[in-house]
Design a protein around this motif. Structure first.
Motif, short mmCIF file in Angstrom:
data_model
loop_
_atom_site.label_atom_id
_atom_site.label_comp_id
_atom_site.label_asym_id
_atom_site.label_seq_id
_atom_site.Cartn_x
_atom_site.Cartn_y
_atom_site.Cartn_z
N ALA B 127 70.79 92.07 38.10
CA ALA B 127 70.28 90.70 38.06
C ALA B 127 69.06 90.57 38.98
O ALA B 127 69.12 90.95 40.14
CB ALA B 127 71.36 89.72 38.49
N ASP B 128 67.97 90.07 38.39
CA ASP B 128 66.79 89.78 39.21
C ASP B 128 66.12 88.52 38.66
O ASP B 128 64.95 88.51 38.32
CB ASP B 128 65.83 90.96 39.20
CG ASP B 128 64.66 90.73 40.17
OD1 ASP B 128 64.88 90.13 41.22
OD2 ASP B 128 63.54 91.15 39.84
N GLY B 129 66.92 87.47 38.55
CA GLY B 129 66.39 86.19 38.08
C GLY B 129 66.26 86.11 36.57
O GLY B 129 66.21 87.12 35.88
N SER B 130 66.31 84.86 36.05
CA SER B 130 66.18 84.59 34.61
C SER B 130 67.21 85.33 33.76
O SER B 130 66.93 85.71 32.64
CB SER B 130 64.78 84.96 34.09
OG SER B 130 63.81 84.19 34.72
N LEU B 166 53.12 76.16 39.46
CA LEU B 166 54.08 76.51 38.42
C LEU B 166 53.88 77.96 38.00
O LEU B 166 52.76 78.38 37.72
CB LEU B 166 53.89 75.59 37.22
CG LEU B 166 54.10 74.10 37.50
CD1 LEU B 166 53.71 73.28 36.30
CD2 LEU B 166 55.55 73.84 37.88
N VAL B 167 54.98 78.70 37.97
CA VAL B 167 54.89 80.11 37.59
C VAL B 167 55.86 80.41 36.45
O VAL B 167 56.94 79.84 36.37
CB VAL B 167 55.16 81.05 38.78
CG1 VAL B 167 54.10 80.89 39.85
CG2 VAL B 167 56.55 80.83 39.35
N LEU B 168 55.45 81.34 35.59
CA LEU B 168 56.23 81.71 34.42
C LEU B 168 57.13 82.91 34.74
O LEU B 168 56.73 83.78 35.51
CB LEU B 168 55.27 82.05 33.27
CG LEU B 168 55.87 82.36 31.91
CD1 LEU B 168 56.54 81.14 31.33
CD2 LEU B 168 54.79 82.86 30.96
N ASP B 169 58.31 82.92 34.10
CA ASP B 169 59.25 84.04 34.21
C ASP B 169 59.67 84.29 35.67
O ASP B 169 59.14 85.16 36.36
CB ASP B 169 58.63 85.31 33.61
CG ASP B 169 59.67 86.43 33.49
OD1 ASP B 169 60.86 86.14 33.68
OD2 ASP B 169 59.27 87.56 33.21
N VAL B 170 60.66 83.51 36.08
CA VAL B 170 61.09 83.49 37.47
C VAL B 170 61.87 84.74 37.84
O VAL B 170 62.80 85.13 37.13
CB VAL B 170 62.01 82.27 37.69
CG1 VAL B 170 62.26 82.05 39.16
CG2 VAL B 170 61.42 81.04 37.05
N ALA B 173 63.57 86.29 43.88
CA ALA B 173 63.04 85.75 45.13
C ALA B 173 62.45 84.36 44.90
O ALA B 173 62.64 83.45 45.72
CB ALA B 173 61.98 86.70 45.68
N GLU B 174 61.77 84.19 43.77
CA GLU B 174 61.16 82.90 43.47
C GLU B 174 62.21 81.84 43.18
O GLU B 174 62.06 80.67 43.52
CB GLU B 174 60.22 83.04 42.26
CG GLU B 174 58.98 83.84 42.57
CD GLU B 174 58.20 84.23 41.33
OE1 GLU B 174 57.00 84.52 41.47
OE2 GLU B 174 58.77 84.26 40.22
N ASP B 175 63.31 82.29 42.56
CA ASP B 175 64.40 81.38 42.25
C ASP B 175 65.05 80.89 43.54
O ASP B 175 65.33 79.70 43.71
CB ASP B 175 65.42 82.13 41.38
CG ASP B 175 66.54 81.24 40.92
OD1 ASP B 175 66.32 80.01 40.91
OD2 ASP B 175 67.61 81.75 40.58
N LYS B 176 65.25 81.80 44.48
CA LYS B 176 65.95 81.45 45.71
C LYS B 176 65.08 80.66 46.68
O LYS B 176 65.55 79.73 47.33
CB LYS B 176 66.46 82.72 46.38
CG LYS B 176 67.67 83.27 45.64
CD LYS B 176 68.36 84.37 46.41
CE LYS B 176 69.60 84.82 45.67
NZ LYS B 176 69.62 86.26 45.43
#
Lengths: 198, 241
Positions: B127-130, B166-170, B173-176
């Motif tokens: 798991a690494d986001g999305s 705003l960034v695409l495909d989280v 690290a960006e999620d947290k």
């Protein structure tokens, strides 16, 4: 098949409009537009104006008219019994079983008194699917349909086809079945363990 | 914030631009025992999806007389995250199973298979986001591999707000560390949204922009999905001949 020519259509791909083509297999119409519902090679027939998608993989669900192979699992009732469908002819192998019901009225072309005159518990049968959803109604009323393998209810030995009826070599008794022309153990050709004892 | 999520030259932690997806690699038909299957490597996110059915409903009281039942199970392997995750289904996994099911259901012609069930199993290996977005996009391919008739594929991607942009495909690290996270799933050729969720806060304008960005990302995912199906079945149809 030439490499450049085959076009693989994917679900949701627009194939045309209703005025252009007649929807064939694997195609659905929504708001006048034709879309593919499955993945497969696109088939366009310019003569009949038909567009279809020949499926790369097909779901394995019994449909009306399919020939299926199954085992009689019971419970055996006077008028009907339950058959577990294990294989559908010309379709991919099943990942589970489907339930079918065989009714006396569908067991043979002629009159059958009770289901015990047509099939026995644990018999392997070939049957035709009559309805479109589970529990599927089955029919064995055809020459090629019916029991293809059965064991003796008394001794458990294999029954062989003798003069059109099923015979147990050990008990010297005949069993009443609706036998398929594809019955596996026929007299003469049978070389099972019971036949040696004669 | 000690660590910046976006560098001065407008790049993200892994060097991507704001509207850039991670490298995505779909593989179809990877499981022999499933009716349909697909595997994805979506950056460092790895998910395996198996589809079974349509098959007879068990328990039978779940069967519906007019349509088929869709069941989805999203599960994270114990080794999928840095600290061991208990293999028991968590509250989050139960929720994701539900949203994945509801994101895929509108695409499937459920009325063609009355009284049957289609089971979708999504196993997150890394798991690494999305992960929900990757699971939905991969499950759509597994369903197509199973030959189940669908209105459209389903493509999905998430948009986040990090450091005010705003960034695409989280990614994880960006999620947290980011301010908000918005996964979106859609039927791309029909332009219909089947899933939209939002964590955190967005202004009205940001929300509208996020949806636009996510839709654009979905179209890119859709292109990758089509490519994967095309190459898989082109090889398969050649072997038959």
């Amino acid at each position: 098949m030439s490499e450049g020519k085959t076009r693989i259509a994917v679900p949701g791909e627009k194939l045309g409009v209703e005025e252009e083509f007649i929807p064939g297999e694997g195609v659905y119409v929504e708001e006048g537009k034709l879309y593919s519902s499955i993945t497969g090679a696109l088939v366009v027939d310019p003569k009949s104006k038909k567009v279809g998608v020949s499926p790369s993989t097909k779901v394995a669900v019994p449909e009306v008219g399919d020939i299926v192979e199954g085992v009689v699992v019971g419970p055996m009732r006077e008028d009907s019994t339950v058959v577990e469908i294990l294989r559908i002819k010309r379709k991919r192998s099943l990942k589970g079983v489907f339930t079918g019901i065989l009714h006396v009225s569908q067991a043979a072309k002629g009159y059958v008194d009770t289901i015990f005159d047509a099939v026995g518990l644990n018999d392997w049968v070939l049957a035709k699917v009559v309805t479109d959803w589970p529990p599927y109604q089955l029919s064995t009323a055809d020459d090629e349909l019916g029991v293809i393998y059965a064991t003796c209810p008394k001794c458990g030995g294999e029954l062989i086809l003798k003069r059109g009826r099923l015979f147990c070599n050990r008990d010297k008794t005949f069993e009443r079945r609706k036998v398929s022309i594809h019955y596996l153990l026929k007299e003469g050709s049978y070389v099972g363990k019971d036949s040696k004892r004669g | 914030m000690d660590k910046k999520l976006i560098t001065e030259d407008g790049r993200r932690l892994d060097g991507r631009r704001f509207d850039e997806l991670r490298p995505i690699k779909f593989q179809i038909g990877v499981l022999k025992n499933a009716d349909g299957s697909a595997y994805v490597e979506w950056g460092r996110t790895k998910i395996l999806v198996g589809v079974f059915g349509p098959r007879e409903s068990h328990p039978k009281h779940l069967a519906m007389p007019d349509r088929c039942l869709i069941r989805a199970r999203y599960h994270m392997a114990p080794f999928s995250v840095e600290e061991r995750k208990s293999p028991a289904p968590s509250r989050r996994e139960i929720e994701l199973s539900k949203v994945i099911r509801e994101a895929l259901e509108p695409a499937i012609f459920v009325e063609l298979f009355p009284r049957t069930t289609i089971d979708i199993f999504a196993e997150v290996l890394q798991a690494d986001g999305s992960t929900r977005c990757a699971a939905i996009s991969t499950a759509a391919l597994a369903l197509a591999d199973a030959g189940i008739p669908m209105r459209d594929l389903v493509s999905s991607v998430a948009v986040a707000k990090v450091d005010g942009s705003l960034v695409l495909d989280v990614m994880d690290a960006e999620d947290k560390l980011g301010d908000s996270d918005m996964p979106l799933a859609m039927m791309p050729s029909k332009n219909l949204v089947t899933l939209i969720q939002m964590d955190g806060l967005l202004t009205h304008e940001e929300f509208v922009k996020s949806v636009e960005l996510a839709k654009k990302g979905c179209m890119e995912v859709y292109a990758k999905q089509k490519e994967a199906l095309d190459s898989h079945f082109r090889i398969a149809s050649k072997e038959e001949v």
